[in-house]
Design a protein around this motif. Structure first.
Motif, PDB file in Angstrom:
ATOM      1  N   TYR A  52       0.738  -1.387  -0.251  1.00  0.00           N
ATOM      2  CA  TYR A  52       0.290  -0.206   0.576  1.00  0.00           C
ATOM      3  C   TYR A  52       1.223   1.395  -0.220  1.00  0.00           C
ATOM      4  O   TYR A  52       1.928   0.858   0.291  1.00  0.00           O
ATOM      5  N   ARG A  53       0.088   2.296  -0.467  1.00  0.00           N
ATOM      6  CA  ARG A  53       1.060   3.727  -0.574  1.00  0.00           C
ATOM      7  C   ARG A  53       0.119   4.651   0.413  1.00  0.00           C
ATOM      8  O   ARG A  53      -1.258   4.416   0.381  1.00  0.00           O
ATOM      9  N   GLN A  54       0.668   5.901   0.674  1.00  0.00           N
ATOM     10  CA  GLN A  54       0.009   6.564   1.677  1.00  0.00           C
ATOM     11  C   GLN A  54       0.257   7.938   1.408  1.00  0.00           C
ATOM     12  O   GLN A  54       1.580   8.065   1.151  1.00  0.00           O
ATOM     13  N   ALA A  55      -0.562   8.722   0.040  1.00  0.00           N
ATOM     14  CA  ALA A  55       0.697  10.016   0.083  1.00  0.00           C
ATOM     15  C   ALA A  55       0.210  11.323   0.932  1.00  0.00           C
ATOM     16  O   ALA A  55      -1.111  11.180   1.372  1.00  0.00           O
ATOM     17  N   PRO A  56       0.804  12.544   0.826  1.00  0.00           N
ATOM     18  CA  PRO A  56       0.377  13.730   1.380  1.00  0.00           C
ATOM     19  C   PRO A  56      -1.272  13.746   1.630  1.00  0.00           C
ATOM     20  O   PRO A  56      -1.145  14.019   0.321  1.00  0.00           O
ATOM     21  N   GLY A  57      -2.254  13.719   2.588  1.00  0.00           N
ATOM     22  CA  GLY A  57      -3.251  14.319   1.955  1.00  0.00           C
ATOM     23  C   GLY A  57      -4.582  13.574   2.126  1.00  0.00           C
ATOM     24  O   GLY A  57      -5.401  13.814   1.207  1.00  0.00           O
ATOM     25  N   LYS A  58      -3.691  12.213   1.860  1.00  0.00           N
ATOM     26  CA  LYS A  58      -4.781  11.257   0.331  1.00  0.00           C
ATOM     27  C   LYS A  58      -4.582  10.305   1.364  1.00  0.00           C
ATOM     28  O   LYS A  58      -3.904   9.626   2.243  1.00  0.00           O
ATOM     29  N   GLN A  59      -5.388   9.786   1.056  1.00  0.00           N
ATOM     30  CA  GLN A  59      -6.434   7.812   1.977  1.00  0.00           C
ATOM     31  C   GLN A  59      -4.505   6.961   1.361  1.00  0.00           C
ATOM     32  O   GLN A  59      -4.099   7.132   0.421  1.00  0.00           O
ATOM     33  N   ARG A  60      -5.215   6.451   1.793  1.00  0.00           N
ATOM     34  CA  ARG A  60      -4.016   4.680   2.447  1.00  0.00           C
ATOM     35  C   ARG A  60      -4.708   3.911   1.347  1.00  0.00           C
ATOM     36  O   ARG A  60      -5.662   3.842   1.418  1.00  0.00           O
ATOM     37  N   GLU A  61      -3.404   3.945  -0.396  1.00  0.00           N
ATOM     38  CA  GLU A  61      -4.024   3.228  -1.498  1.00  0.00           C
ATOM     39  C   GLU A  61      -4.078   1.901  -1.870  1.00  0.00           C
ATOM     40  O   GLU A  61      -2.415   1.821  -1.643  1.00  0.00           O
ATOM     41  N   LEU A  62      -4.086   0.011  -1.986  1.00  0.00           N
ATOM     42  CA  LEU A  62      -3.806  -0.947  -2.572  1.00  0.00           C
ATOM     43  C   LEU A  62      -3.279  -0.660  -3.615  1.00  0.00           C
ATOM     44  O   LEU A  62      -3.623  -0.030  -4.416  1.00  0.00           O
ATOM     45  N   ILE A  63      -1.600  -0.915  -3.964  1.00  0.00           N
ATOM     46  CA  ILE A  63      -1.157  -0.974  -4.824  1.00  0.00           C
ATOM     47  C   ILE A  63      -0.933  -2.020  -5.887  1.00  0.00           C
ATOM     48  O   ILE A  63      -0.742  -1.828  -6.990  1.00  0.00           O
ATOM     49  N   ALA A  64      -0.352  -3.366  -4.965  1.00  0.00           N
ATOM     50  CA  ALA A  64       0.284  -4.291  -5.653  1.00  0.00           C
ATOM     51  C   ALA A  64      -0.021  -5.983  -4.449  1.00  0.00           C
ATOM     52  O   ALA A  64      -0.293  -5.154  -3.263  1.00  0.00           O
ATOM     53  N   THR A  65      -0.577  -6.563  -4.962  1.00  0.00           N
ATOM     54  CA  THR A  65      -0.849  -8.165  -4.304  1.00  0.00           C
ATOM     55  C   THR A  65      -0.100  -8.933  -4.780  1.00  0.00           C
ATOM     56  O   THR A  65       0.084  -8.785  -6.601  1.00  0.00           O
ATOM     57  N   ILE A  66       0.551  -9.666  -4.012  1.00  0.00           N
ATOM     58  CA  ILE A  66       0.449 -11.327  -4.929  1.00  0.00           C
ATOM     59  C   ILE A  66      -0.137 -12.368  -4.044  1.00  0.00           C
ATOM     60  O   ILE A  66       0.486 -12.566  -2.485  1.00  0.00           O
ATOM     61  N   THR A  67      -0.513 -13.505  -4.027  1.00  0.00           N
ATOM     62  CA  THR A  67      -1.347 -14.331  -3.383  1.00  0.00           C
ATOM     63  C   THR A  67      -0.330 -15.502  -3.035  1.00  0.00           C
ATOM     64  O   THR A  67       1.014 -15.362  -3.251  1.00  0.00           O
ATOM     65  N   GLY A  68      -0.988 -16.635  -2.593  1.00  0.00           N
ATOM     66  CA  GLY A  68      -0.145 -17.226  -2.096  1.00  0.00           C
ATOM     67  C   GLY A  68       0.549 -18.425  -3.096  1.00  0.00           C
ATOM     68  O   GLY A  68       1.501 -19.019  -2.593  1.00  0.00           O
ATOM     69  N   GLY A  69      -0.219 -18.085  -3.775  1.00  0.00           N
ATOM     70  CA  GLY A  69      -0.692 -19.028  -5.158  1.00  0.00           C
ATOM     71  C   GLY A  69       1.205 -18.839  -5.915  1.00  0.00           C
ATOM     72  O   GLY A  69       1.176 -19.302  -7.147  1.00  0.00           O
ATOM     73  N   GLY A  70       1.364 -17.526  -5.726  1.00  0.00           N
ATOM     74  CA  GLY A  70       2.255 -15.987  -6.871  1.00  0.00           C
ATOM     75  C   GLY A  70       1.222 -15.577  -8.237  1.00  0.00           C
ATOM     76  O   GLY A  70       2.068 -15.233  -8.532  1.00  0.00           O
ATOM     77  N   THR A 113       5.620   9.921  -4.540  1.00  0.00           N
ATOM     78  CA  THR A 113       5.607  10.033  -3.903  1.00  0.00           C
ATOM     79  C   THR A 113       4.633   9.844  -2.490  1.00  0.00           C
ATOM     80  O   THR A 113       3.843  10.320  -2.934  1.00  0.00           O
ATOM     81  N   ALA A 114       5.317   9.316  -1.515  1.00  0.00           N
ATOM     82  CA  ALA A 114       4.305   8.862  -0.523  1.00  0.00           C
ATOM     83  C   ALA A 114       4.696   7.374   0.367  1.00  0.00           C
ATOM     84  O   ALA A 114       6.308   7.356   0.206  1.00  0.00           O
ATOM     85  N   VAL A 115       4.033   7.489   1.647  1.00  0.00           N
ATOM     86  CA  VAL A 115       4.958   6.246   2.648  1.00  0.00           C
ATOM     87  C   VAL A 115       4.807   5.609   2.055  1.00  0.00           C
ATOM     88  O   VAL A 115       3.150   4.997   2.054  1.00  0.00           O
ATOM     89  N   TYR A 116       5.118   4.142   1.462  1.00  0.00           N
ATOM     90  CA  TYR A 116       4.372   2.522   1.445  1.00  0.00           C
ATOM     91  C   TYR A 116       4.507   1.930   2.646  1.00  0.00           C
ATOM     92  O   TYR A 116       6.137   1.693   3.079  1.00  0.00           O
ATOM     93  N   TYR A 117       3.783   1.231   2.538  1.00  0.00           N
ATOM     94  CA  TYR A 117       3.464   0.228   3.928  1.00  0.00           C
ATOM     95  C   TYR A 117       3.339  -1.555   3.206  1.00  0.00           C
ATOM     96  O   TYR A 117       2.393  -1.854   2.030  1.00  0.00           O
ATOM     97  N   CYS A 118       3.612  -2.503   3.266  1.00  0.00           N
ATOM     98  CA  CYS A 118       3.740  -3.719   3.555  1.00  0.00           C
ATOM     99  C   CYS A 118       3.036  -4.233   4.917  1.00  0.00           C
ATOM    100  O   CYS A 118       1.754  -4.665   5.074  1.00  0.00           O
ATOM    101  N   LYS A 119       1.000  -5.244   3.793  1.00  0.00           N
ATOM    102  CA  LYS A 119       0.968  -5.575   4.427  1.00  0.00           C
ATOM    103  C   LYS A 119       0.661  -7.213   4.540  1.00  0.00           C
ATOM    104  O   LYS A 119       0.659  -7.481   3.240  1.00  0.00           O
ATOM    105  N   THR A 120      -0.056  -7.819   5.547  1.00  0.00           N
ATOM    106  CA  THR A 120      -0.261  -9.229   5.369  1.00  0.00           C
ATOM    107  C   THR A 120      -1.383  -9.200   6.393  1.00  0.00           C
ATOM    108  O   THR A 120      -1.074  -9.858   7.850  1.00  0.00           O
ATOM    109  N   ARG A 121      -2.200 -10.477   5.994  1.00  0.00           N
ATOM    110  CA  ARG A 121      -3.506 -10.467   6.694  1.00  0.00           C
ATOM    111  C   ARG A 121      -3.963  -8.976   7.700  1.00  0.00           C
ATOM    112  O   ARG A 121      -3.982  -8.057   7.031  1.00  0.00           O
ATOM    113  N   SER A 122      -4.080  -9.418   8.517  1.00  0.00           N
ATOM    114  CA  SER A 122      -4.380  -7.923   9.018  1.00  0.00           C
ATOM    115  C   SER A 122      -3.384  -7.195   9.690  1.00  0.00           C
ATOM    116  O   SER A 122      -3.420  -6.286  10.683  1.00  0.00           O
ATOM    117  N   PHE A 123      -2.171  -7.747   9.610  1.00  0.00           N
ATOM    118  CA  PHE A 123      -0.534  -7.072   9.903  1.00  0.00           C
ATOM    119  C   PHE A 123      -0.121  -5.947   9.046  1.00  0.00           C
ATOM    120  O   PHE A 123       0.430  -6.567   8.076  1.00  0.00           O
TER     121      PHE A 123
END
Length: 111
Positions: free
Chosen positions: A37-55, A90-100
């Motif tokens: 995910y990423r969150q730019a200043p003044g904007k909501q956090r957005e999902l940008i890429a996903t990889i599943t357990g199956g690849g 330009t943003a803060v980039y976050y990784c997420k898995t499940r609820s973490f």
């Protein structure tokens, strides 16, 4: 206890590249899959890429063809390879898995 730690952010000129890493403990990323995910200043956090357990991978249109999500086959790491960066990335980039979530890493792209 699941922990995620991002690294690899920084300042780069437009057109440049960065590779973000997401180090996981308490969970195996290549099994659980994960998201960037990423969150730019003044904007909501957005999902940008996903990889599943199956690849399987998915990316939003704004990064498709420029960003690549992957997992390391040996180390418990996830990556986001970012090429042809733009100031709009330009943003803060976050990784997420499940609820973490990780704590985020700052990416700044100068024009």
């Amino acid at each position: 206890q699941v922990q995620l730690v991002e690294s690899g952010g920084g300042l780069v000129q437009a057109g440049g590249s960065l590779r973000l890493s997401c180090a996981a403990s308490g969970i195996i990323l290549r099994v659980s899959g994960f998201n960037w995910y990423r969150q730019a200043p003044g904007k909501q956090r957005e999902l940008i890429a996903t990889i599943t357990g199956g690849g399987d991978t998915y990316s939003v249109a704004s990064v498709l063809g420029r960003f690549t999500i992957s997992t390391d086959k040996v180390k418990n790491l996830g990556y986001l390879q970012m090429n042809n960066l733009r100031p709009a990335d330009t943003a803060v980039y976050y990784c997420k898995t499940r609820s973490f979530w990780g704590q985020g890493t700052q990416v700044t792209v100068s024009s």
